[in-house]
Design an enzyme around this catalytic site. Structure first.
Site, PDB file in Angstrom:
ATOM      1  N   ARG A   1     -11.607  -2.046   2.838  1.00  0.00           N
ATOM      2  CA  ARG A   1     -10.988  -0.762   2.453  1.00  0.00           C
ATOM      3  C   ARG A   1     -11.394   0.389   3.371  1.00  0.00           C
ATOM      4  O   ARG A   1     -11.510   1.528   2.939  1.00  0.00           O
ATOM      5  CB  ARG A   1     -11.336  -0.398   1.002  1.00  0.00           C
TER       6      ARG A   1
ATOM      7  N   ARG B   1      -9.258   6.577   0.880  1.00  0.00           N
ATOM      8  CA  ARG B   1      -9.377   7.953   0.384  1.00  0.00           C
ATOM      9  C   ARG B   1     -10.667   8.663   0.745  1.00  0.00           C
ATOM     10  O   ARG B   1     -10.753   9.876   0.615  1.00  0.00           O
ATOM     11  CB  ARG B   1      -9.183   7.952  -1.140  1.00  0.00           C
TER      12      ARG B   1
ATOM     13  N   ARG C   1      -1.487  10.189   3.726  1.00  0.00           N
ATOM     14  CA  ARG C   1      -1.040   9.677   2.421  1.00  0.00           C
ATOM     15  C   ARG C   1      -0.140  10.693   1.730  1.00  0.00           C
ATOM     16  O   ARG C   1       0.866  10.340   1.126  1.00  0.00           O
ATOM     17  CB  ARG C   1      -2.285   9.375   1.582  1.00  0.00           C
TER      18      ARG C   1
ATOM     19  N   ASP D   1      -0.983  -3.940   1.194  1.00  0.00           N
ATOM     20  CA  ASP D   1      -1.613  -4.252  -0.091  1.00  0.00           C
ATOM     21  C   ASP D   1      -1.295  -5.692  -0.464  1.00  0.00           C
ATOM     22  O   ASP D   1      -0.304  -6.260  -0.016  1.00  0.00           O
ATOM     23  CB  ASP D   1      -1.117  -3.310  -1.190  1.00  0.00           C
TER      24      ASP D   1
ATOM     25  N   TYR E   1      -2.555  -9.986 -11.540  1.00  0.00           N
ATOM     26  CA  TYR E   1      -1.776  -8.737 -11.648  1.00  0.00           C
ATOM     27  C   TYR E   1      -0.347  -9.019 -12.088  1.00  0.00           C
ATOM     28  O   TYR E   1       0.250  -8.253 -12.854  1.00  0.00           O
ATOM     29  CB  TYR E   1      -1.770  -7.988 -10.308  1.00  0.00           C
TER      30      TYR E   1
HETATM   31  O1  CP3 Z   1      -9.039  -2.609   3.583  1.00  0.00           O
HETATM   32  C1  CP3 Z   1      -8.200  -1.841   4.085  1.00  0.00           C
HETATM   33  O2  CP3 Z   1      -8.501  -0.733   4.548  1.00  0.00           O
HETATM   34  C2  CP3 Z   1      -6.774  -2.326   4.211  1.00  0.00           C
HETATM   35  C3  CP3 Z   1      -5.875  -2.001   3.174  1.00  0.00           C
HETATM   36  C4  CP3 Z   1      -5.996  -2.625   1.780  1.00  0.00           C
HETATM   37  C5  CP3 Z   1      -5.593  -1.916   0.620  1.00  0.00           C
HETATM   38  N1  CP3 Z   1      -5.655  -2.773  -0.444  1.00  0.00           N
HETATM   39  C6  CP3 Z   1      -5.153  -0.508   0.593  1.00  0.00           C
HETATM   40  C7  CP3 Z   1      -5.152   0.203  -0.702  1.00  0.00           C
HETATM   41  C8  CP3 Z   1      -6.376  -3.903   1.377  1.00  0.00           C
HETATM   42  C9  CP3 Z   1      -6.947  -5.041   2.201  1.00  0.00           C
HETATM   43  C10 CP3 Z   1      -6.137  -3.981  -0.037  1.00  0.00           C
HETATM   44  C11 CP3 Z   1      -6.363  -5.207  -0.830  1.00  0.00           C
HETATM   45  C12 CP3 Z   1      -6.222  -5.153  -2.287  1.00  0.00           C
HETATM   46  N2  CP3 Z   1      -5.290  -4.477  -3.023  1.00  0.00           N
HETATM   47  C13 CP3 Z   1      -7.003  -5.914  -3.187  1.00  0.00           C
HETATM   48  C14 CP3 Z   1      -8.083  -6.898  -2.788  1.00  0.00           C
HETATM   49  C15 CP3 Z   1      -9.304  -6.250  -2.305  1.00  0.00           C
HETATM   50  C16 CP3 Z   1     -10.074  -5.486  -3.328  1.00  0.00           C
HETATM   51  O3  CP3 Z   1     -10.278  -4.282  -3.111  1.00  0.00           O
HETATM   52  O4  CP3 Z   1     -10.492  -6.087  -4.330  1.00  0.00           O
HETATM   53  C17 CP3 Z   1      -6.556  -5.627  -4.484  1.00  0.00           C
HETATM   54  C18 CP3 Z   1      -7.126  -6.181  -5.766  1.00  0.00           C
HETATM   55  C19 CP3 Z   1      -5.460  -4.723  -4.375  1.00  0.00           C
HETATM   56  C20 CP3 Z   1      -4.620  -4.174  -5.480  1.00  0.00           C
HETATM   57  C21 CP3 Z   1      -4.754  -2.719  -5.579  1.00  0.00           C
HETATM   58  N3  CP3 Z   1      -4.305  -1.826  -4.633  1.00  0.00           N
HETATM   59  C22 CP3 Z   1      -5.318  -1.974  -6.642  1.00  0.00           C
HETATM   60  C23 CP3 Z   1      -5.936  -2.581  -7.894  1.00  0.00           C
HETATM   61  C24 CP3 Z   1      -5.209  -0.637  -6.311  1.00  0.00           C
HETATM   62  C25 CP3 Z   1      -5.583   0.536  -7.167  1.00  0.00           C
HETATM   63  C26 CP3 Z   1      -7.032   0.809  -7.159  1.00  0.00           C
HETATM   64  C27 CP3 Z   1      -7.373   1.794  -6.095  1.00  0.00           C
HETATM   65  O5  CP3 Z   1      -8.314   1.539  -5.323  1.00  0.00           O
HETATM   66  O6  CP3 Z   1      -6.711   2.839  -6.066  1.00  0.00           O
HETATM   67  C28 CP3 Z   1      -4.613  -0.556  -5.025  1.00  0.00           C
HETATM   68  C29 CP3 Z   1      -4.307   0.677  -4.263  1.00  0.00           C
HETATM   69  C30 CP3 Z   1      -4.773   0.759  -2.843  1.00  0.00           C
HETATM   70  N4  CP3 Z   1      -4.700  -0.247  -1.918  1.00  0.00           N
HETATM   71  C31 CP3 Z   1      -5.297   1.918  -2.208  1.00  0.00           C
HETATM   72  C32 CP3 Z   1      -5.538   1.578  -0.869  1.00  0.00           C
HETATM   73  C33 CP3 Z   1      -6.065   2.477   0.234  1.00  0.00           C
HETATM   74  C34 CP3 Z   1      -5.488   3.272  -2.866  1.00  0.00           C
HETATM   75  C35 CP3 Z   1      -4.149   3.890  -3.110  1.00  0.00           C
HETATM   76  C36 CP3 Z   1      -4.022   5.298  -2.657  1.00  0.00           C
HETATM   77  O7  CP3 Z   1      -4.250   5.634  -1.488  1.00  0.00           O
HETATM   78  O8  CP3 Z   1      -3.634   6.096  -3.510  1.00  0.00           O
END
Ligand code: CP3
Length: 350
Positions: free
Chosen positions: A33, A37, A46, A83, A159
């Site tokens: 990640r 943010r 964003r 994602d 999910y």
């Molecule tokens: O790692 C990176 O920088 C690459 C991008 C990436 C994102 N999600 C961007 C993201 C990667 C590799 C993921 C994987 C992901 N997505 C997983 C597996 C890894 C982990 O963290 O467990 C999972 C379970 C998801 C599903 C997901 N996406 C959830 C549950 C959420 C909401 C929770 C949160 O952190 O907000 C997301 C949103 C998400 N994916 C964000 C980002 C940067 C935040 C959204 C935003 O910017 O508003």
């Protein structure tokens, strides 16, 4: 006959070298990640992009946020900004991200709903992601590795079944207990979709891929074997049928004793471990067989100071004698100060 050979880039990219089993004096480092943010420049893009999925499907902006942490910190890898839930979308399910609430999908509650899934992923949905990969690849210097990724079928299914994040993944676990054949069909569909998706990323320029199995740790050993190891093994084999020697990192978060069978049976080149994993066991049992990635506690990074230093030193003391990719044990938390990331990097690189 064309001679099988390693791509030249393997020789100069530290992260790819580690995935071949070598030890680097200074381990390559990136953070799960890392685009997100905690970075003001991410928040700015964003805002401009609109919704989160709009950002994922905008190649220009997605490439920009992928590159931001590499530019700022000089990480050894860029990870594609996308994602794991784009796969359900490409299989025909509704997926939305509501601000502050995380993902919302239409819940897939019974086997009948499986018939509504597409046979193959919709290439049109994912085409912008491949374009992002190509853009990032052309912007990276010769030492930085581009990592593609997908969610593991089990984690994506949690999910899809619940329709949202759940504390215990109970809806998917119940589905699997009540209707293993139906759940198996869902998993198979995700295996196929994941193969197509990862091959698409590798052909567009990704140099290795990571399979995120965030919720692997809630399954008992038999269930873990069936819903995590077997599907991951099929993905690794299926991808390598089309991209021979493709490099894969598996991240079965929360797994302890099942980590060794996971490595042996899936054929991954590296395994991501979280911070609860005993580092001596990773060193003695996993590193002789595969590269280990991890495993700083993201909360110690948020805390900073002596707690962070101790954590970093412990990872290096126990794991840097073998093939190590320095990383966190899970994603960086949004409230993490940038100065703490800089402190961690300085300590790893000296
Ligand atoms: O790692 C990176 O920088 C690459 C991008 C990436 C994102 N999600 C961007 C993201 C990667 C590799 C993921 C994987 C992901 N997505 C997983 C597996 C890894 C982990 O963290 O467990 C999972 C379970 C998801 C599903 C997901 N996406 C959830 C549950 C959420 C909401 C929770 C949160 O952190 O907000 C997301 C949103 C998400 N994916 C964000 C980002 C940067 C935040 C959204 C935003 O910017 O508003």
């Amino acid at each position: 006959m064309e001679e099988a050979r390693k791509p030249e880039s393997v020789g100069i990219k530290p992260l790819l070298r580690v995935l071949e089993g070598t030890r680097e004096k200074t381990p390559p480092i990136w953070m799960m990640r890392q685009a997100g943010r905690y970075l003001p420049e991410y928040r700015a893009v964003r805002e401009k992009a609109g919704g989160f999925l709009d950002l994922c499907f905008n190649p220009e902006l997605a490439a920009e946020v992928t590159l931001q942490p590499v530019r700022r910190f000089g990480f050894d890898a860029a990870i594609l900004f996308s994602d794991i839930l784009v796969i359900p979308l490409a299989l025909g399910r509704k997926v939305e991200f509501q601000v502050g609430e995380g993902p919302k999908l239409e819940p897939l509650t019974d086997a009948a709903a499986l018939d509504s899934l597409r046979e193959h992923i919709d290439g049109k949905v994912l085409a912008p992601v491949y374009e992002t990969v190509a853009r990032v690849k052309s912007a990276l210097d010769k030492k930085t590795t581009l990592i593609g990724f997908c969610g593991a079928p089990w984690t994506v299914a949690t999910y899809m079944v619940a329709g949202e994040a759940t504390p215990d993944q109970a809806p998917a676990r119940l589905f699997a207990y009540r209707d293993p054949a139906g759940f198996g069909r869902l998993i198979d569909r995700l295996v196929q979709g994941s193969i197509e998706y990862l091959v698409g990323q590798l052909k567009a320029g990704a140099e290795c891929v990571q399979i995120f199995d965030t919720w692997a740790g809630v399954l008992g050993p038999d269930q873990f074997e069936r819903w995590c190891i077997q599907p991951t093994q099929k993905i690794v084999a299926g991808v390598r049928e089309q991209v021979p020697n493709a490099k894969v990192i598996g991240f079965p978060r929360g797994v302890q004793a099942m980590a060794l069978p996971y490595v042996q049976m899936t054929g991954v080149n590296g395994i991501g471990i979280d911070w609860t994993f005993e580092r001596e066991i990773a060193r003695d049992i996993l590193q002789p067989r595969t590269a280990v990635q991890g495993n700083v506690d993201p909360l110690s990074l948020l805390a900073g100071g002596a707690a962070l230093d101790r954590e970093v030193d412990d990872v290096l003391a126990k794991l840097s004698g073998g093939p190590l990719i320095f990383n966190l044990g899970h994603g960086i938390l949004p409230a993490t100060p940038i100065a703490h990331v800089e402190r961690m990097l300085k300590r790893v690189r000296g």
